[in-house]
Design a protein around this motif. Structure first.
Motif, PDB file in Angstrom:
ATOM      1  N   ASP A 196      -3.268   1.825   5.565  1.00  0.00           N
ATOM      2  CA  ASP A 196      -3.370   0.843   4.495  1.00  0.00           C
ATOM      3  C   ASP A 196      -4.838   0.472   4.427  1.00  0.00           C
ATOM      4  O   ASP A 196      -5.662   1.062   5.118  1.00  0.00           O
ATOM      5  N   SER A 197      -5.186  -0.480   3.648  1.00  0.00           N
ATOM      6  CA  SER A 197      -6.609  -0.787   3.441  1.00  0.00           C
ATOM      7  C   SER A 197      -7.310  -1.261   4.698  1.00  0.00           C
ATOM      8  O   SER A 197      -8.521  -1.298   4.759  1.00  0.00           O
ATOM      9  N   ARG A 198      -6.559  -1.599   5.738  1.00  0.00           N
ATOM     10  CA  ARG A 198      -7.180  -2.079   6.974  1.00  0.00           C
ATOM     11  C   ARG A 198      -7.191  -1.038   8.086  1.00  0.00           C
ATOM     12  O   ARG A 198      -7.803  -1.257   9.115  1.00  0.00           O
ATOM     13  N   THR A 199      -6.514   0.088   7.911  1.00  0.00           N
ATOM     14  CA  THR A 199      -6.388   1.006   9.045  1.00  0.00           C
ATOM     15  C   THR A 199      -7.105   2.334   8.899  1.00  0.00           C
ATOM     16  O   THR A 199      -7.232   3.050   9.866  1.00  0.00           O
ATOM     17  N   CYS A 200      -7.516   2.717   7.715  1.00  0.00           N
ATOM     18  CA  CYS A 200      -8.241   3.977   7.561  1.00  0.00           C
ATOM     19  C   CYS A 200      -9.674   3.704   7.137  1.00  0.00           C
ATOM     20  O   CYS A 200     -10.158   2.596   7.290  1.00  0.00           O
ATOM     21  N   SER A 201     -10.297   4.669   6.568  1.00  0.00           N
ATOM     22  CA  SER A 201     -11.745   4.602   6.343  1.00  0.00           C
ATOM     23  C   SER A 201     -12.189   3.529   5.372  1.00  0.00           C
ATOM     24  O   SER A 201     -13.318   3.088   5.404  1.00  0.00           O
ATOM     25  N   ARG A 202     -11.304   3.129   4.465  1.00  0.00           N
ATOM     26  CA  ARG A 202     -11.755   2.199   3.439  1.00  0.00           C
ATOM     27  C   ARG A 202     -11.773   0.792   3.960  1.00  0.00           C
ATOM     28  O   ARG A 202     -11.055   0.125   4.379  1.00  0.00           O
ATOM     29  N   GLY A 206      -1.568   8.977  16.053  1.00  0.00           N
ATOM     30  CA  GLY A 206      -0.884   7.747  16.433  1.00  0.00           C
ATOM     31  C   GLY A 206      -0.643   6.825  15.248  1.00  0.00           C
ATOM     32  O   GLY A 206      -0.069   5.758  15.389  1.00  0.00           O
ATOM     33  N   LYS A 207      -1.107   7.236  14.060  1.00  0.00           N
ATOM     34  CA  LYS A 207      -0.899   6.460  12.839  1.00  0.00           C
ATOM     35  C   LYS A 207      -0.099   7.309  11.869  1.00  0.00           C
ATOM     36  O   LYS A 207      -0.478   8.440  11.581  1.00  0.00           O
ATOM     37  N   GLN A 208       0.990   6.736  11.361  1.00  0.00           N
ATOM     38  CA  GLN A 208       1.790   7.482  10.392  1.00  0.00           C
ATOM     39  C   GLN A 208       1.245   7.296   8.988  1.00  0.00           C
ATOM     40  O   GLN A 208       1.180   8.242   8.216  1.00  0.00           O
ATOM     41  N   ARG A 209       0.863   6.075   8.649  1.00  0.00           N
ATOM     42  CA  ARG A 209       0.338   5.765   7.319  1.00  0.00           C
ATOM     43  C   ARG A 209      -0.835   4.808   7.455  1.00  0.00           C
ATOM     44  O   ARG A 209      -0.893   4.013   8.369  1.00  0.00           O
ATOM     45  N   ARG A 216       4.376  12.477   9.403  1.00  0.00           N
ATOM     46  CA  ARG A 216       4.850  12.736  10.775  1.00  0.00           C
ATOM     47  C   ARG A 216       3.778  13.459  11.590  1.00  0.00           C
ATOM     48  O   ARG A 216       3.543  13.145  12.751  1.00  0.00           O
ATOM     49  N   ILE A 217       3.151  14.450  10.972  1.00  0.00           N
ATOM     50  CA  ILE A 217       2.103  15.203  11.659  1.00  0.00           C
ATOM     51  C   ILE A 217       0.930  14.285  11.977  1.00  0.00           C
ATOM     52  O   ILE A 217       0.366  14.335  13.074  1.00  0.00           O
ATOM     53  N   SER A 218       0.567  13.416  11.034  1.00  0.00           N
ATOM     54  CA  SER A 218      -0.511  12.452  11.278  1.00  0.00           C
ATOM     55  C   SER A 218      -0.176  11.562  12.465  1.00  0.00           C
ATOM     56  O   SER A 218      -1.028  11.290  13.308  1.00  0.00           O
ATOM     57  N   TYR A 219       1.074  11.120  12.536  1.00  0.00           N
ATOM     58  CA  TYR A 219       1.481  10.265  13.648  1.00  0.00           C
ATOM     59  C   TYR A 219       1.349  11.003  14.980  1.00  0.00           C
ATOM     60  O   TYR A 219       0.845  10.451  15.958  1.00  0.00           O
ATOM     61  N   LEU A 220       1.785  12.254  14.998  1.00  0.00           N
ATOM     62  CA  LEU A 220       1.695  13.035  16.235  1.00  0.00           C
ATOM     63  C   LEU A 220       0.246  13.248  16.669  1.00  0.00           C
ATOM     64  O   LEU A 220      -0.052  13.252  17.857  1.00  0.00           O
ATOM     65  N   ASP A 250      -4.257  11.541  -1.192  1.00  0.00           N
ATOM     66  CA  ASP A 250      -3.432  10.446  -0.685  1.00  0.00           C
ATOM     67  C   ASP A 250      -4.179   9.729   0.434  1.00  0.00           C
ATOM     68  O   ASP A 250      -4.199  10.194   1.566  1.00  0.00           O
ATOM     69  N   SER A 251      -4.748   8.591   0.116  1.00  0.00           N
ATOM     70  CA  SER A 251      -5.505   7.838   1.120  1.00  0.00           C
ATOM     71  C   SER A 251      -4.616   7.183   2.168  1.00  0.00           C
ATOM     72  O   SER A 251      -5.112   6.696   3.178  1.00  0.00           O
ATOM     73  N   TYR A 252      -3.308   7.163   1.947  1.00  0.00           N
ATOM     74  CA  TYR A 252      -2.390   6.583   2.936  1.00  0.00           C
ATOM     75  C   TYR A 252      -2.090   7.541   4.081  1.00  0.00           C
ATOM     76  O   TYR A 252      -1.511   7.155   5.078  1.00  0.00           O
ATOM     77  N   CYS A 253      -2.455   8.805   3.924  1.00  0.00           N
ATOM     78  CA  CYS A 253      -2.252   9.810   4.966  1.00  0.00           C
ATOM     79  C   CYS A 253      -3.486   9.831   5.866  1.00  0.00           C
ATOM     80  O   CYS A 253      -4.591  10.160   5.404  1.00  0.00           O
ATOM     81  N   PRO A 254      -3.335   9.472   7.148  1.00  0.00           N
ATOM     82  CA  PRO A 254      -4.508   9.419   8.031  1.00  0.00           C
ATOM     83  C   PRO A 254      -5.294  10.720   8.114  1.00  0.00           C
ATOM     84  O   PRO A 254      -6.529  10.704   8.060  1.00  0.00           O
ATOM     85  N   LEU A 255      -4.613  11.857   8.228  1.00  0.00           N
ATOM     86  CA  LEU A 255      -5.331  13.133   8.316  1.00  0.00           C
ATOM     87  C   LEU A 255      -5.999  13.494   6.994  1.00  0.00           C
ATOM     88  O   LEU A 255      -7.125  13.995   6.980  1.00  0.00           O
ATOM     89  N   CYS A 256      -5.298  13.233   5.887  1.00  0.00           N
ATOM     90  CA  CYS A 256      -5.853  13.529   4.561  1.00  0.00           C
ATOM     91  C   CYS A 256      -7.103  12.694   4.316  1.00  0.00           C
ATOM     92  O   CYS A 256      -8.133  13.206   3.871  1.00  0.00           O
TER      93      CYS A 256
END
Length: 128
Positions: free
Chosen positions: A122-128, A117-120, A110-114, A8-14
């Motif tokens: 999108d194409s602009r906020t994670c590695s891609r 600071g990012k809950q989910r 929720r854990i990612s947010y804690l 799941d690329s929408y999960c910041p920790l994943c």
């Protein structure tokens, strides 16, 4: 390819973990497949994307599907870092670790947010 991971690329920790594993994958043993890609169902009809979104799935070179912490362990093992997670697969620890993983998977946003600071993503906020 030794291991194809459906994540799941929408999960910041994943996403961060998968990108870290891929950086260490100098032998190109791991193929990452985003569950959120538009054509996922047509590319991988044998993978239930809804179920794979609840519990991490991977496919071994022989077509065997593995899930959960078995995927995480195999991924880190494929990049030479499996010894750090091997204890999680020990017979007495495995059931407890698997329950912990299921808790994490269910609450990963929720854990990612804690933690980030990012809950989910999108194409602009994670590695891609």
């Amino acid at each position: 390819m030794k291991l194809r991971i459906f994540y799941d690329s929408y999960c910041p920790l994943c996403d961060a973990e998968m990108q870290q594993i891929k950086q260490l994958d100098t032998d190109n043993n791991i193929e990452l497949q985003d569950l959120n890609q538009v054509n996922f169902a047509s590319l991988f009809p044998h993978i239930d994307a809804e179920l794979a979104n609840r519990i991490l799935h991977a496919e071994l070179a022989d077509g065997t599907i593995i899930k959960g912490l078995d995927v995480t362990y195999r991924a880190w093992e494929a990049v030479g870092k499996g010894r750090w997670l091997a204890f999680l697969r020990a017979p007495l620890i495995k059931p407890v670790a698997d329950l912990g993983y299921l808790f994490f998977a269910k609450h990963r946003y929720r854990i990612s947010y804690l933690l980030t600071g990012k809950q989910r993503c999108d194409s602009r906020t994670c590695s891609r």
